[in-house]
Design a protein around this motif. Structure first.
Motif, PDB file in Angstrom:
ATOM      1  N   GLY A 223     -36.257  76.578   3.227  1.00  0.00           N
ATOM      2  CA  GLY A 223     -35.365  77.397   2.436  1.00  0.00           C
ATOM      3  C   GLY A 223     -34.204  77.714   3.149  1.00  0.00           C
ATOM      4  N   GLU A 224     -33.463  78.146   2.301  1.00  0.00           N
ATOM      5  CA  GLU A 224     -31.948  78.948   2.918  1.00  0.00           C
ATOM      6  C   GLU A 224     -31.976  79.895   4.063  1.00  0.00           C
ATOM      7  N   ALA A 261     -33.939  86.918  10.897  1.00  0.00           N
ATOM      8  CA  ALA A 261     -33.433  85.826  10.143  1.00  0.00           C
ATOM      9  C   ALA A 261     -34.704  85.077   9.556  1.00  0.00           C
ATOM     10  N   VAL A 262     -34.599  84.825   8.225  1.00  0.00           N
ATOM     11  CA  VAL A 262     -35.770  84.075   7.731  1.00  0.00           C
ATOM     12  C   VAL A 262     -35.510  82.703   6.900  1.00  0.00           C
ATOM     13  N   ARG A 263     -36.290  82.097   6.408  1.00  0.00           N
ATOM     14  CA  ARG A 263     -36.349  80.966   5.659  1.00  0.00           C
ATOM     15  C   ARG A 263     -36.371  81.459   4.167  1.00  0.00           C
ATOM     16  N   VAL A 264     -35.775  81.767   3.338  1.00  0.00           N
ATOM     17  CA  VAL A 264     -35.907  82.332   2.095  1.00  0.00           C
ATOM     18  C   VAL A 264     -36.573  81.066   1.020  1.00  0.00           C
ATOM     19  N   SER A 265     -38.001  81.494   0.710  1.00  0.00           N
ATOM     20  CA  SER A 265     -38.646  80.574   0.030  1.00  0.00           C
ATOM     21  C   SER A 265     -39.836  81.480  -0.843  1.00  0.00           C
ATOM     22  N   ARG A 266     -40.366  80.726  -1.716  1.00  0.00           N
ATOM     23  CA  ARG A 266     -41.482  81.057  -2.357  1.00  0.00           C
ATOM     24  C   ARG A 266     -42.632  81.660  -1.313  1.00  0.00           C
ATOM     25  N   TRP A 271     -45.658  85.703   0.918  1.00  0.00           N
ATOM     26  CA  TRP A 271     -46.029  86.846   2.142  1.00  0.00           C
ATOM     27  C   TRP A 271     -45.844  88.100   2.266  1.00  0.00           C
ATOM     28  N   ILE A 272     -44.695  88.458   1.612  1.00  0.00           N
ATOM     29  CA  ILE A 272     -44.446  89.930   1.302  1.00  0.00           C
ATOM     30  C   ILE A 272     -45.356  90.526   0.172  1.00  0.00           C
ATOM     31  N   THR A 273     -45.592  89.742  -0.809  1.00  0.00           N
ATOM     32  CA  THR A 273     -46.365  90.183  -1.939  1.00  0.00           C
ATOM     33  C   THR A 273     -47.845  90.698  -1.389  1.00  0.00           C
ATOM     34  N   THR A 274     -48.297  89.985  -0.215  1.00  0.00           N
ATOM     35  CA  THR A 274     -49.721  90.154   0.323  1.00  0.00           C
ATOM     36  C   THR A 274     -49.901  91.569   0.713  1.00  0.00           C
ATOM     37  N   PHE A 275     -48.862  92.248   1.031  1.00  0.00           N
ATOM     38  CA  PHE A 275     -48.781  93.743   1.432  1.00  0.00           C
ATOM     39  C   PHE A 275     -48.896  94.531   0.357  1.00  0.00           C
ATOM     40  N   TYR A 291     -36.441  88.063  -5.283  1.00  0.00           N
ATOM     41  CA  TYR A 291     -38.107  88.547  -5.133  1.00  0.00           C
ATOM     42  C   TYR A 291     -38.463  89.091  -6.469  1.00  0.00           C
ATOM     43  N   ARG A 292     -37.512  90.043  -7.039  1.00  0.00           N
ATOM     44  CA  ARG A 292     -37.881  90.798  -8.314  1.00  0.00           C
ATOM     45  C   ARG A 292     -38.466  89.403  -9.381  1.00  0.00           C
ATOM     46  N   ALA A 293     -37.561  88.428  -9.398  1.00  0.00           N
ATOM     47  CA  ALA A 293     -37.853  87.370 -10.208  1.00  0.00           C
ATOM     48  C   ALA A 293     -39.087  86.645 -10.055  1.00  0.00           C
ATOM     49  N   PHE A 294     -39.202  86.580  -8.735  1.00  0.00           N
ATOM     50  CA  PHE A 294     -40.554  85.881  -8.224  1.00  0.00           C
ATOM     51  C   PHE A 294     -41.802  86.675  -8.855  1.00  0.00           C
TER      52      PHE A 294
END
Length: 303
Positions: A223-224, A261-266, A271-275, A291-294
């Motif tokens: 991801g970007e 820095a991260v690679r922004v992707s689904r 991974w964020i959602t698991t918390f 992320y909200r749209a995801f």
């Protein structure tokens, strides 16, 4: 802790099974020679003296670490894992080896690759000699048969290094016509070869940091690349360290703010959602919106 695996109970006469003649003096002489080479042969005195190695290059906990690493390596076939387990366990001798091997779980996937060592050898040669690497790359169908990508055409790349992540072993590299790195699972390669041609040098990879690439990419997929601020509660600070390595978080009332820095992707969003909302994206705003749209798309799919 000194190891006490006995080499052999030795009588001072002979060993007819091995065809070796021995006397008290030849045994003493042999032990003296072994000691001079650093083997530290110890003696337990008795009616029949016994001799053992007093020290080893690997201690029991070290061998256990190696064995569990073998067991966690999904890229090894069951056959390769079994052979490697035997060799590693034997570092502690037959008795300990049998006990340790019982601790290792079964290994190997449905679509194994017996040429994994040849691939690693070819990659290592290419890296050391700064040569291009070529290989065939495949997936497995529902029956476990190999299906080669690009209709069997060889990939040719410039290797940067190897990374172990998520139970798999990856080659990190770049291709001549692209300015971004790529990764390939080594167990999904066939017929890897270090080519005669030298690598194509590019300015983008002159100071390439393999550890940074692993931290930013593996587990987050492609991801970007973006700099984000994340809020972790105190109880999840170790999770942040495990994921992002050495960090310097800023303590706040709500926990710790981490800029990384991260690679922004689904996959990153998942991974964020698991918390379950305990880890929050603070900035930038466009990534918060993504992320909200995801999350909203997941909710809509349930209705």
């Amino acid at each position: 802790m000194k190891s006490t695996r006995f080499l052999r109970t030795i009588s001072y006469r002979s060993c007819p099974i091995l065809g070796i003649q021995a006397t008290r003096q030849t045994v003493y002489d042999d032990i003296e020679i072994l000691n001079s080479f650093g083997y530290e042969i110890m003696t337990q005195h008795g009616r029949s003296n016994r001799y053992f190695v007093g020290d080893r290059a690997f201690e029991l906990p070290e061998v256990q670490v190696l064995l569990h690493a073998v067991g966690a390596s999904k890229f090894l076939t069951e056959k390769k894992a079994s052979v490697l387990t035997e060799k590693v366990a034997d570092l502690l001798g037959e008795v300990c080896a049998d006990r340790l091997k019982a601790l290792l779980s079964e290994n190997g996937g449905d679509c194994g690759n017996e040429r994994i060592y040849y691939n690693i050898d070819a990659i290592t040669t290419a890296l050391m000699e700064k040569r291009k690497l070529s290989f065939l790359y495949f997936d497995c169908d529902e029956k476990g048969n190999k299906v080669y990508r690009k209709e069997g055409e060889r990939y040719e790349v410039n290797p940067l290094g190897m990374v172990y992540s998520g139970e798999n072993f990856y080659l990190v590299c770049y291709r001549d016509k692209y300015d971004t790195p790529a990764s390939y699972r080594i167990d999904k390669m066939d017929d890897a070869k270090a080519e005669d041609a030298k690598i194509t040098k590019k300015k983008e990879f002159e100071n390439f940091d393999l550890n940074t690439y692993k931290r930013e990419t593996f587990g987050m997929y492609y991801g970007e690349k973006a700099q984000v601020e994340l809020l972790f509660p105190s109880v999840l600070l170790d999770v942040a360290r495990d994921r992002f390595g050495t960090i310097e978080p800023v303590k706040t009332d709500g926990g710790y703010i981490l800029s990384t820095a991260v690679r922004v992707s689904r996959t990153f969003f998942a991974w964020i959602t698991t918390f379950e909302g305990k880890v929050k994206i603070l900035s930038p705003q466009n990534i918060k919106d993504e992320y909200r749209a995801f999350i909203e798309n997941i909710y809509k799919s349930l209705s």
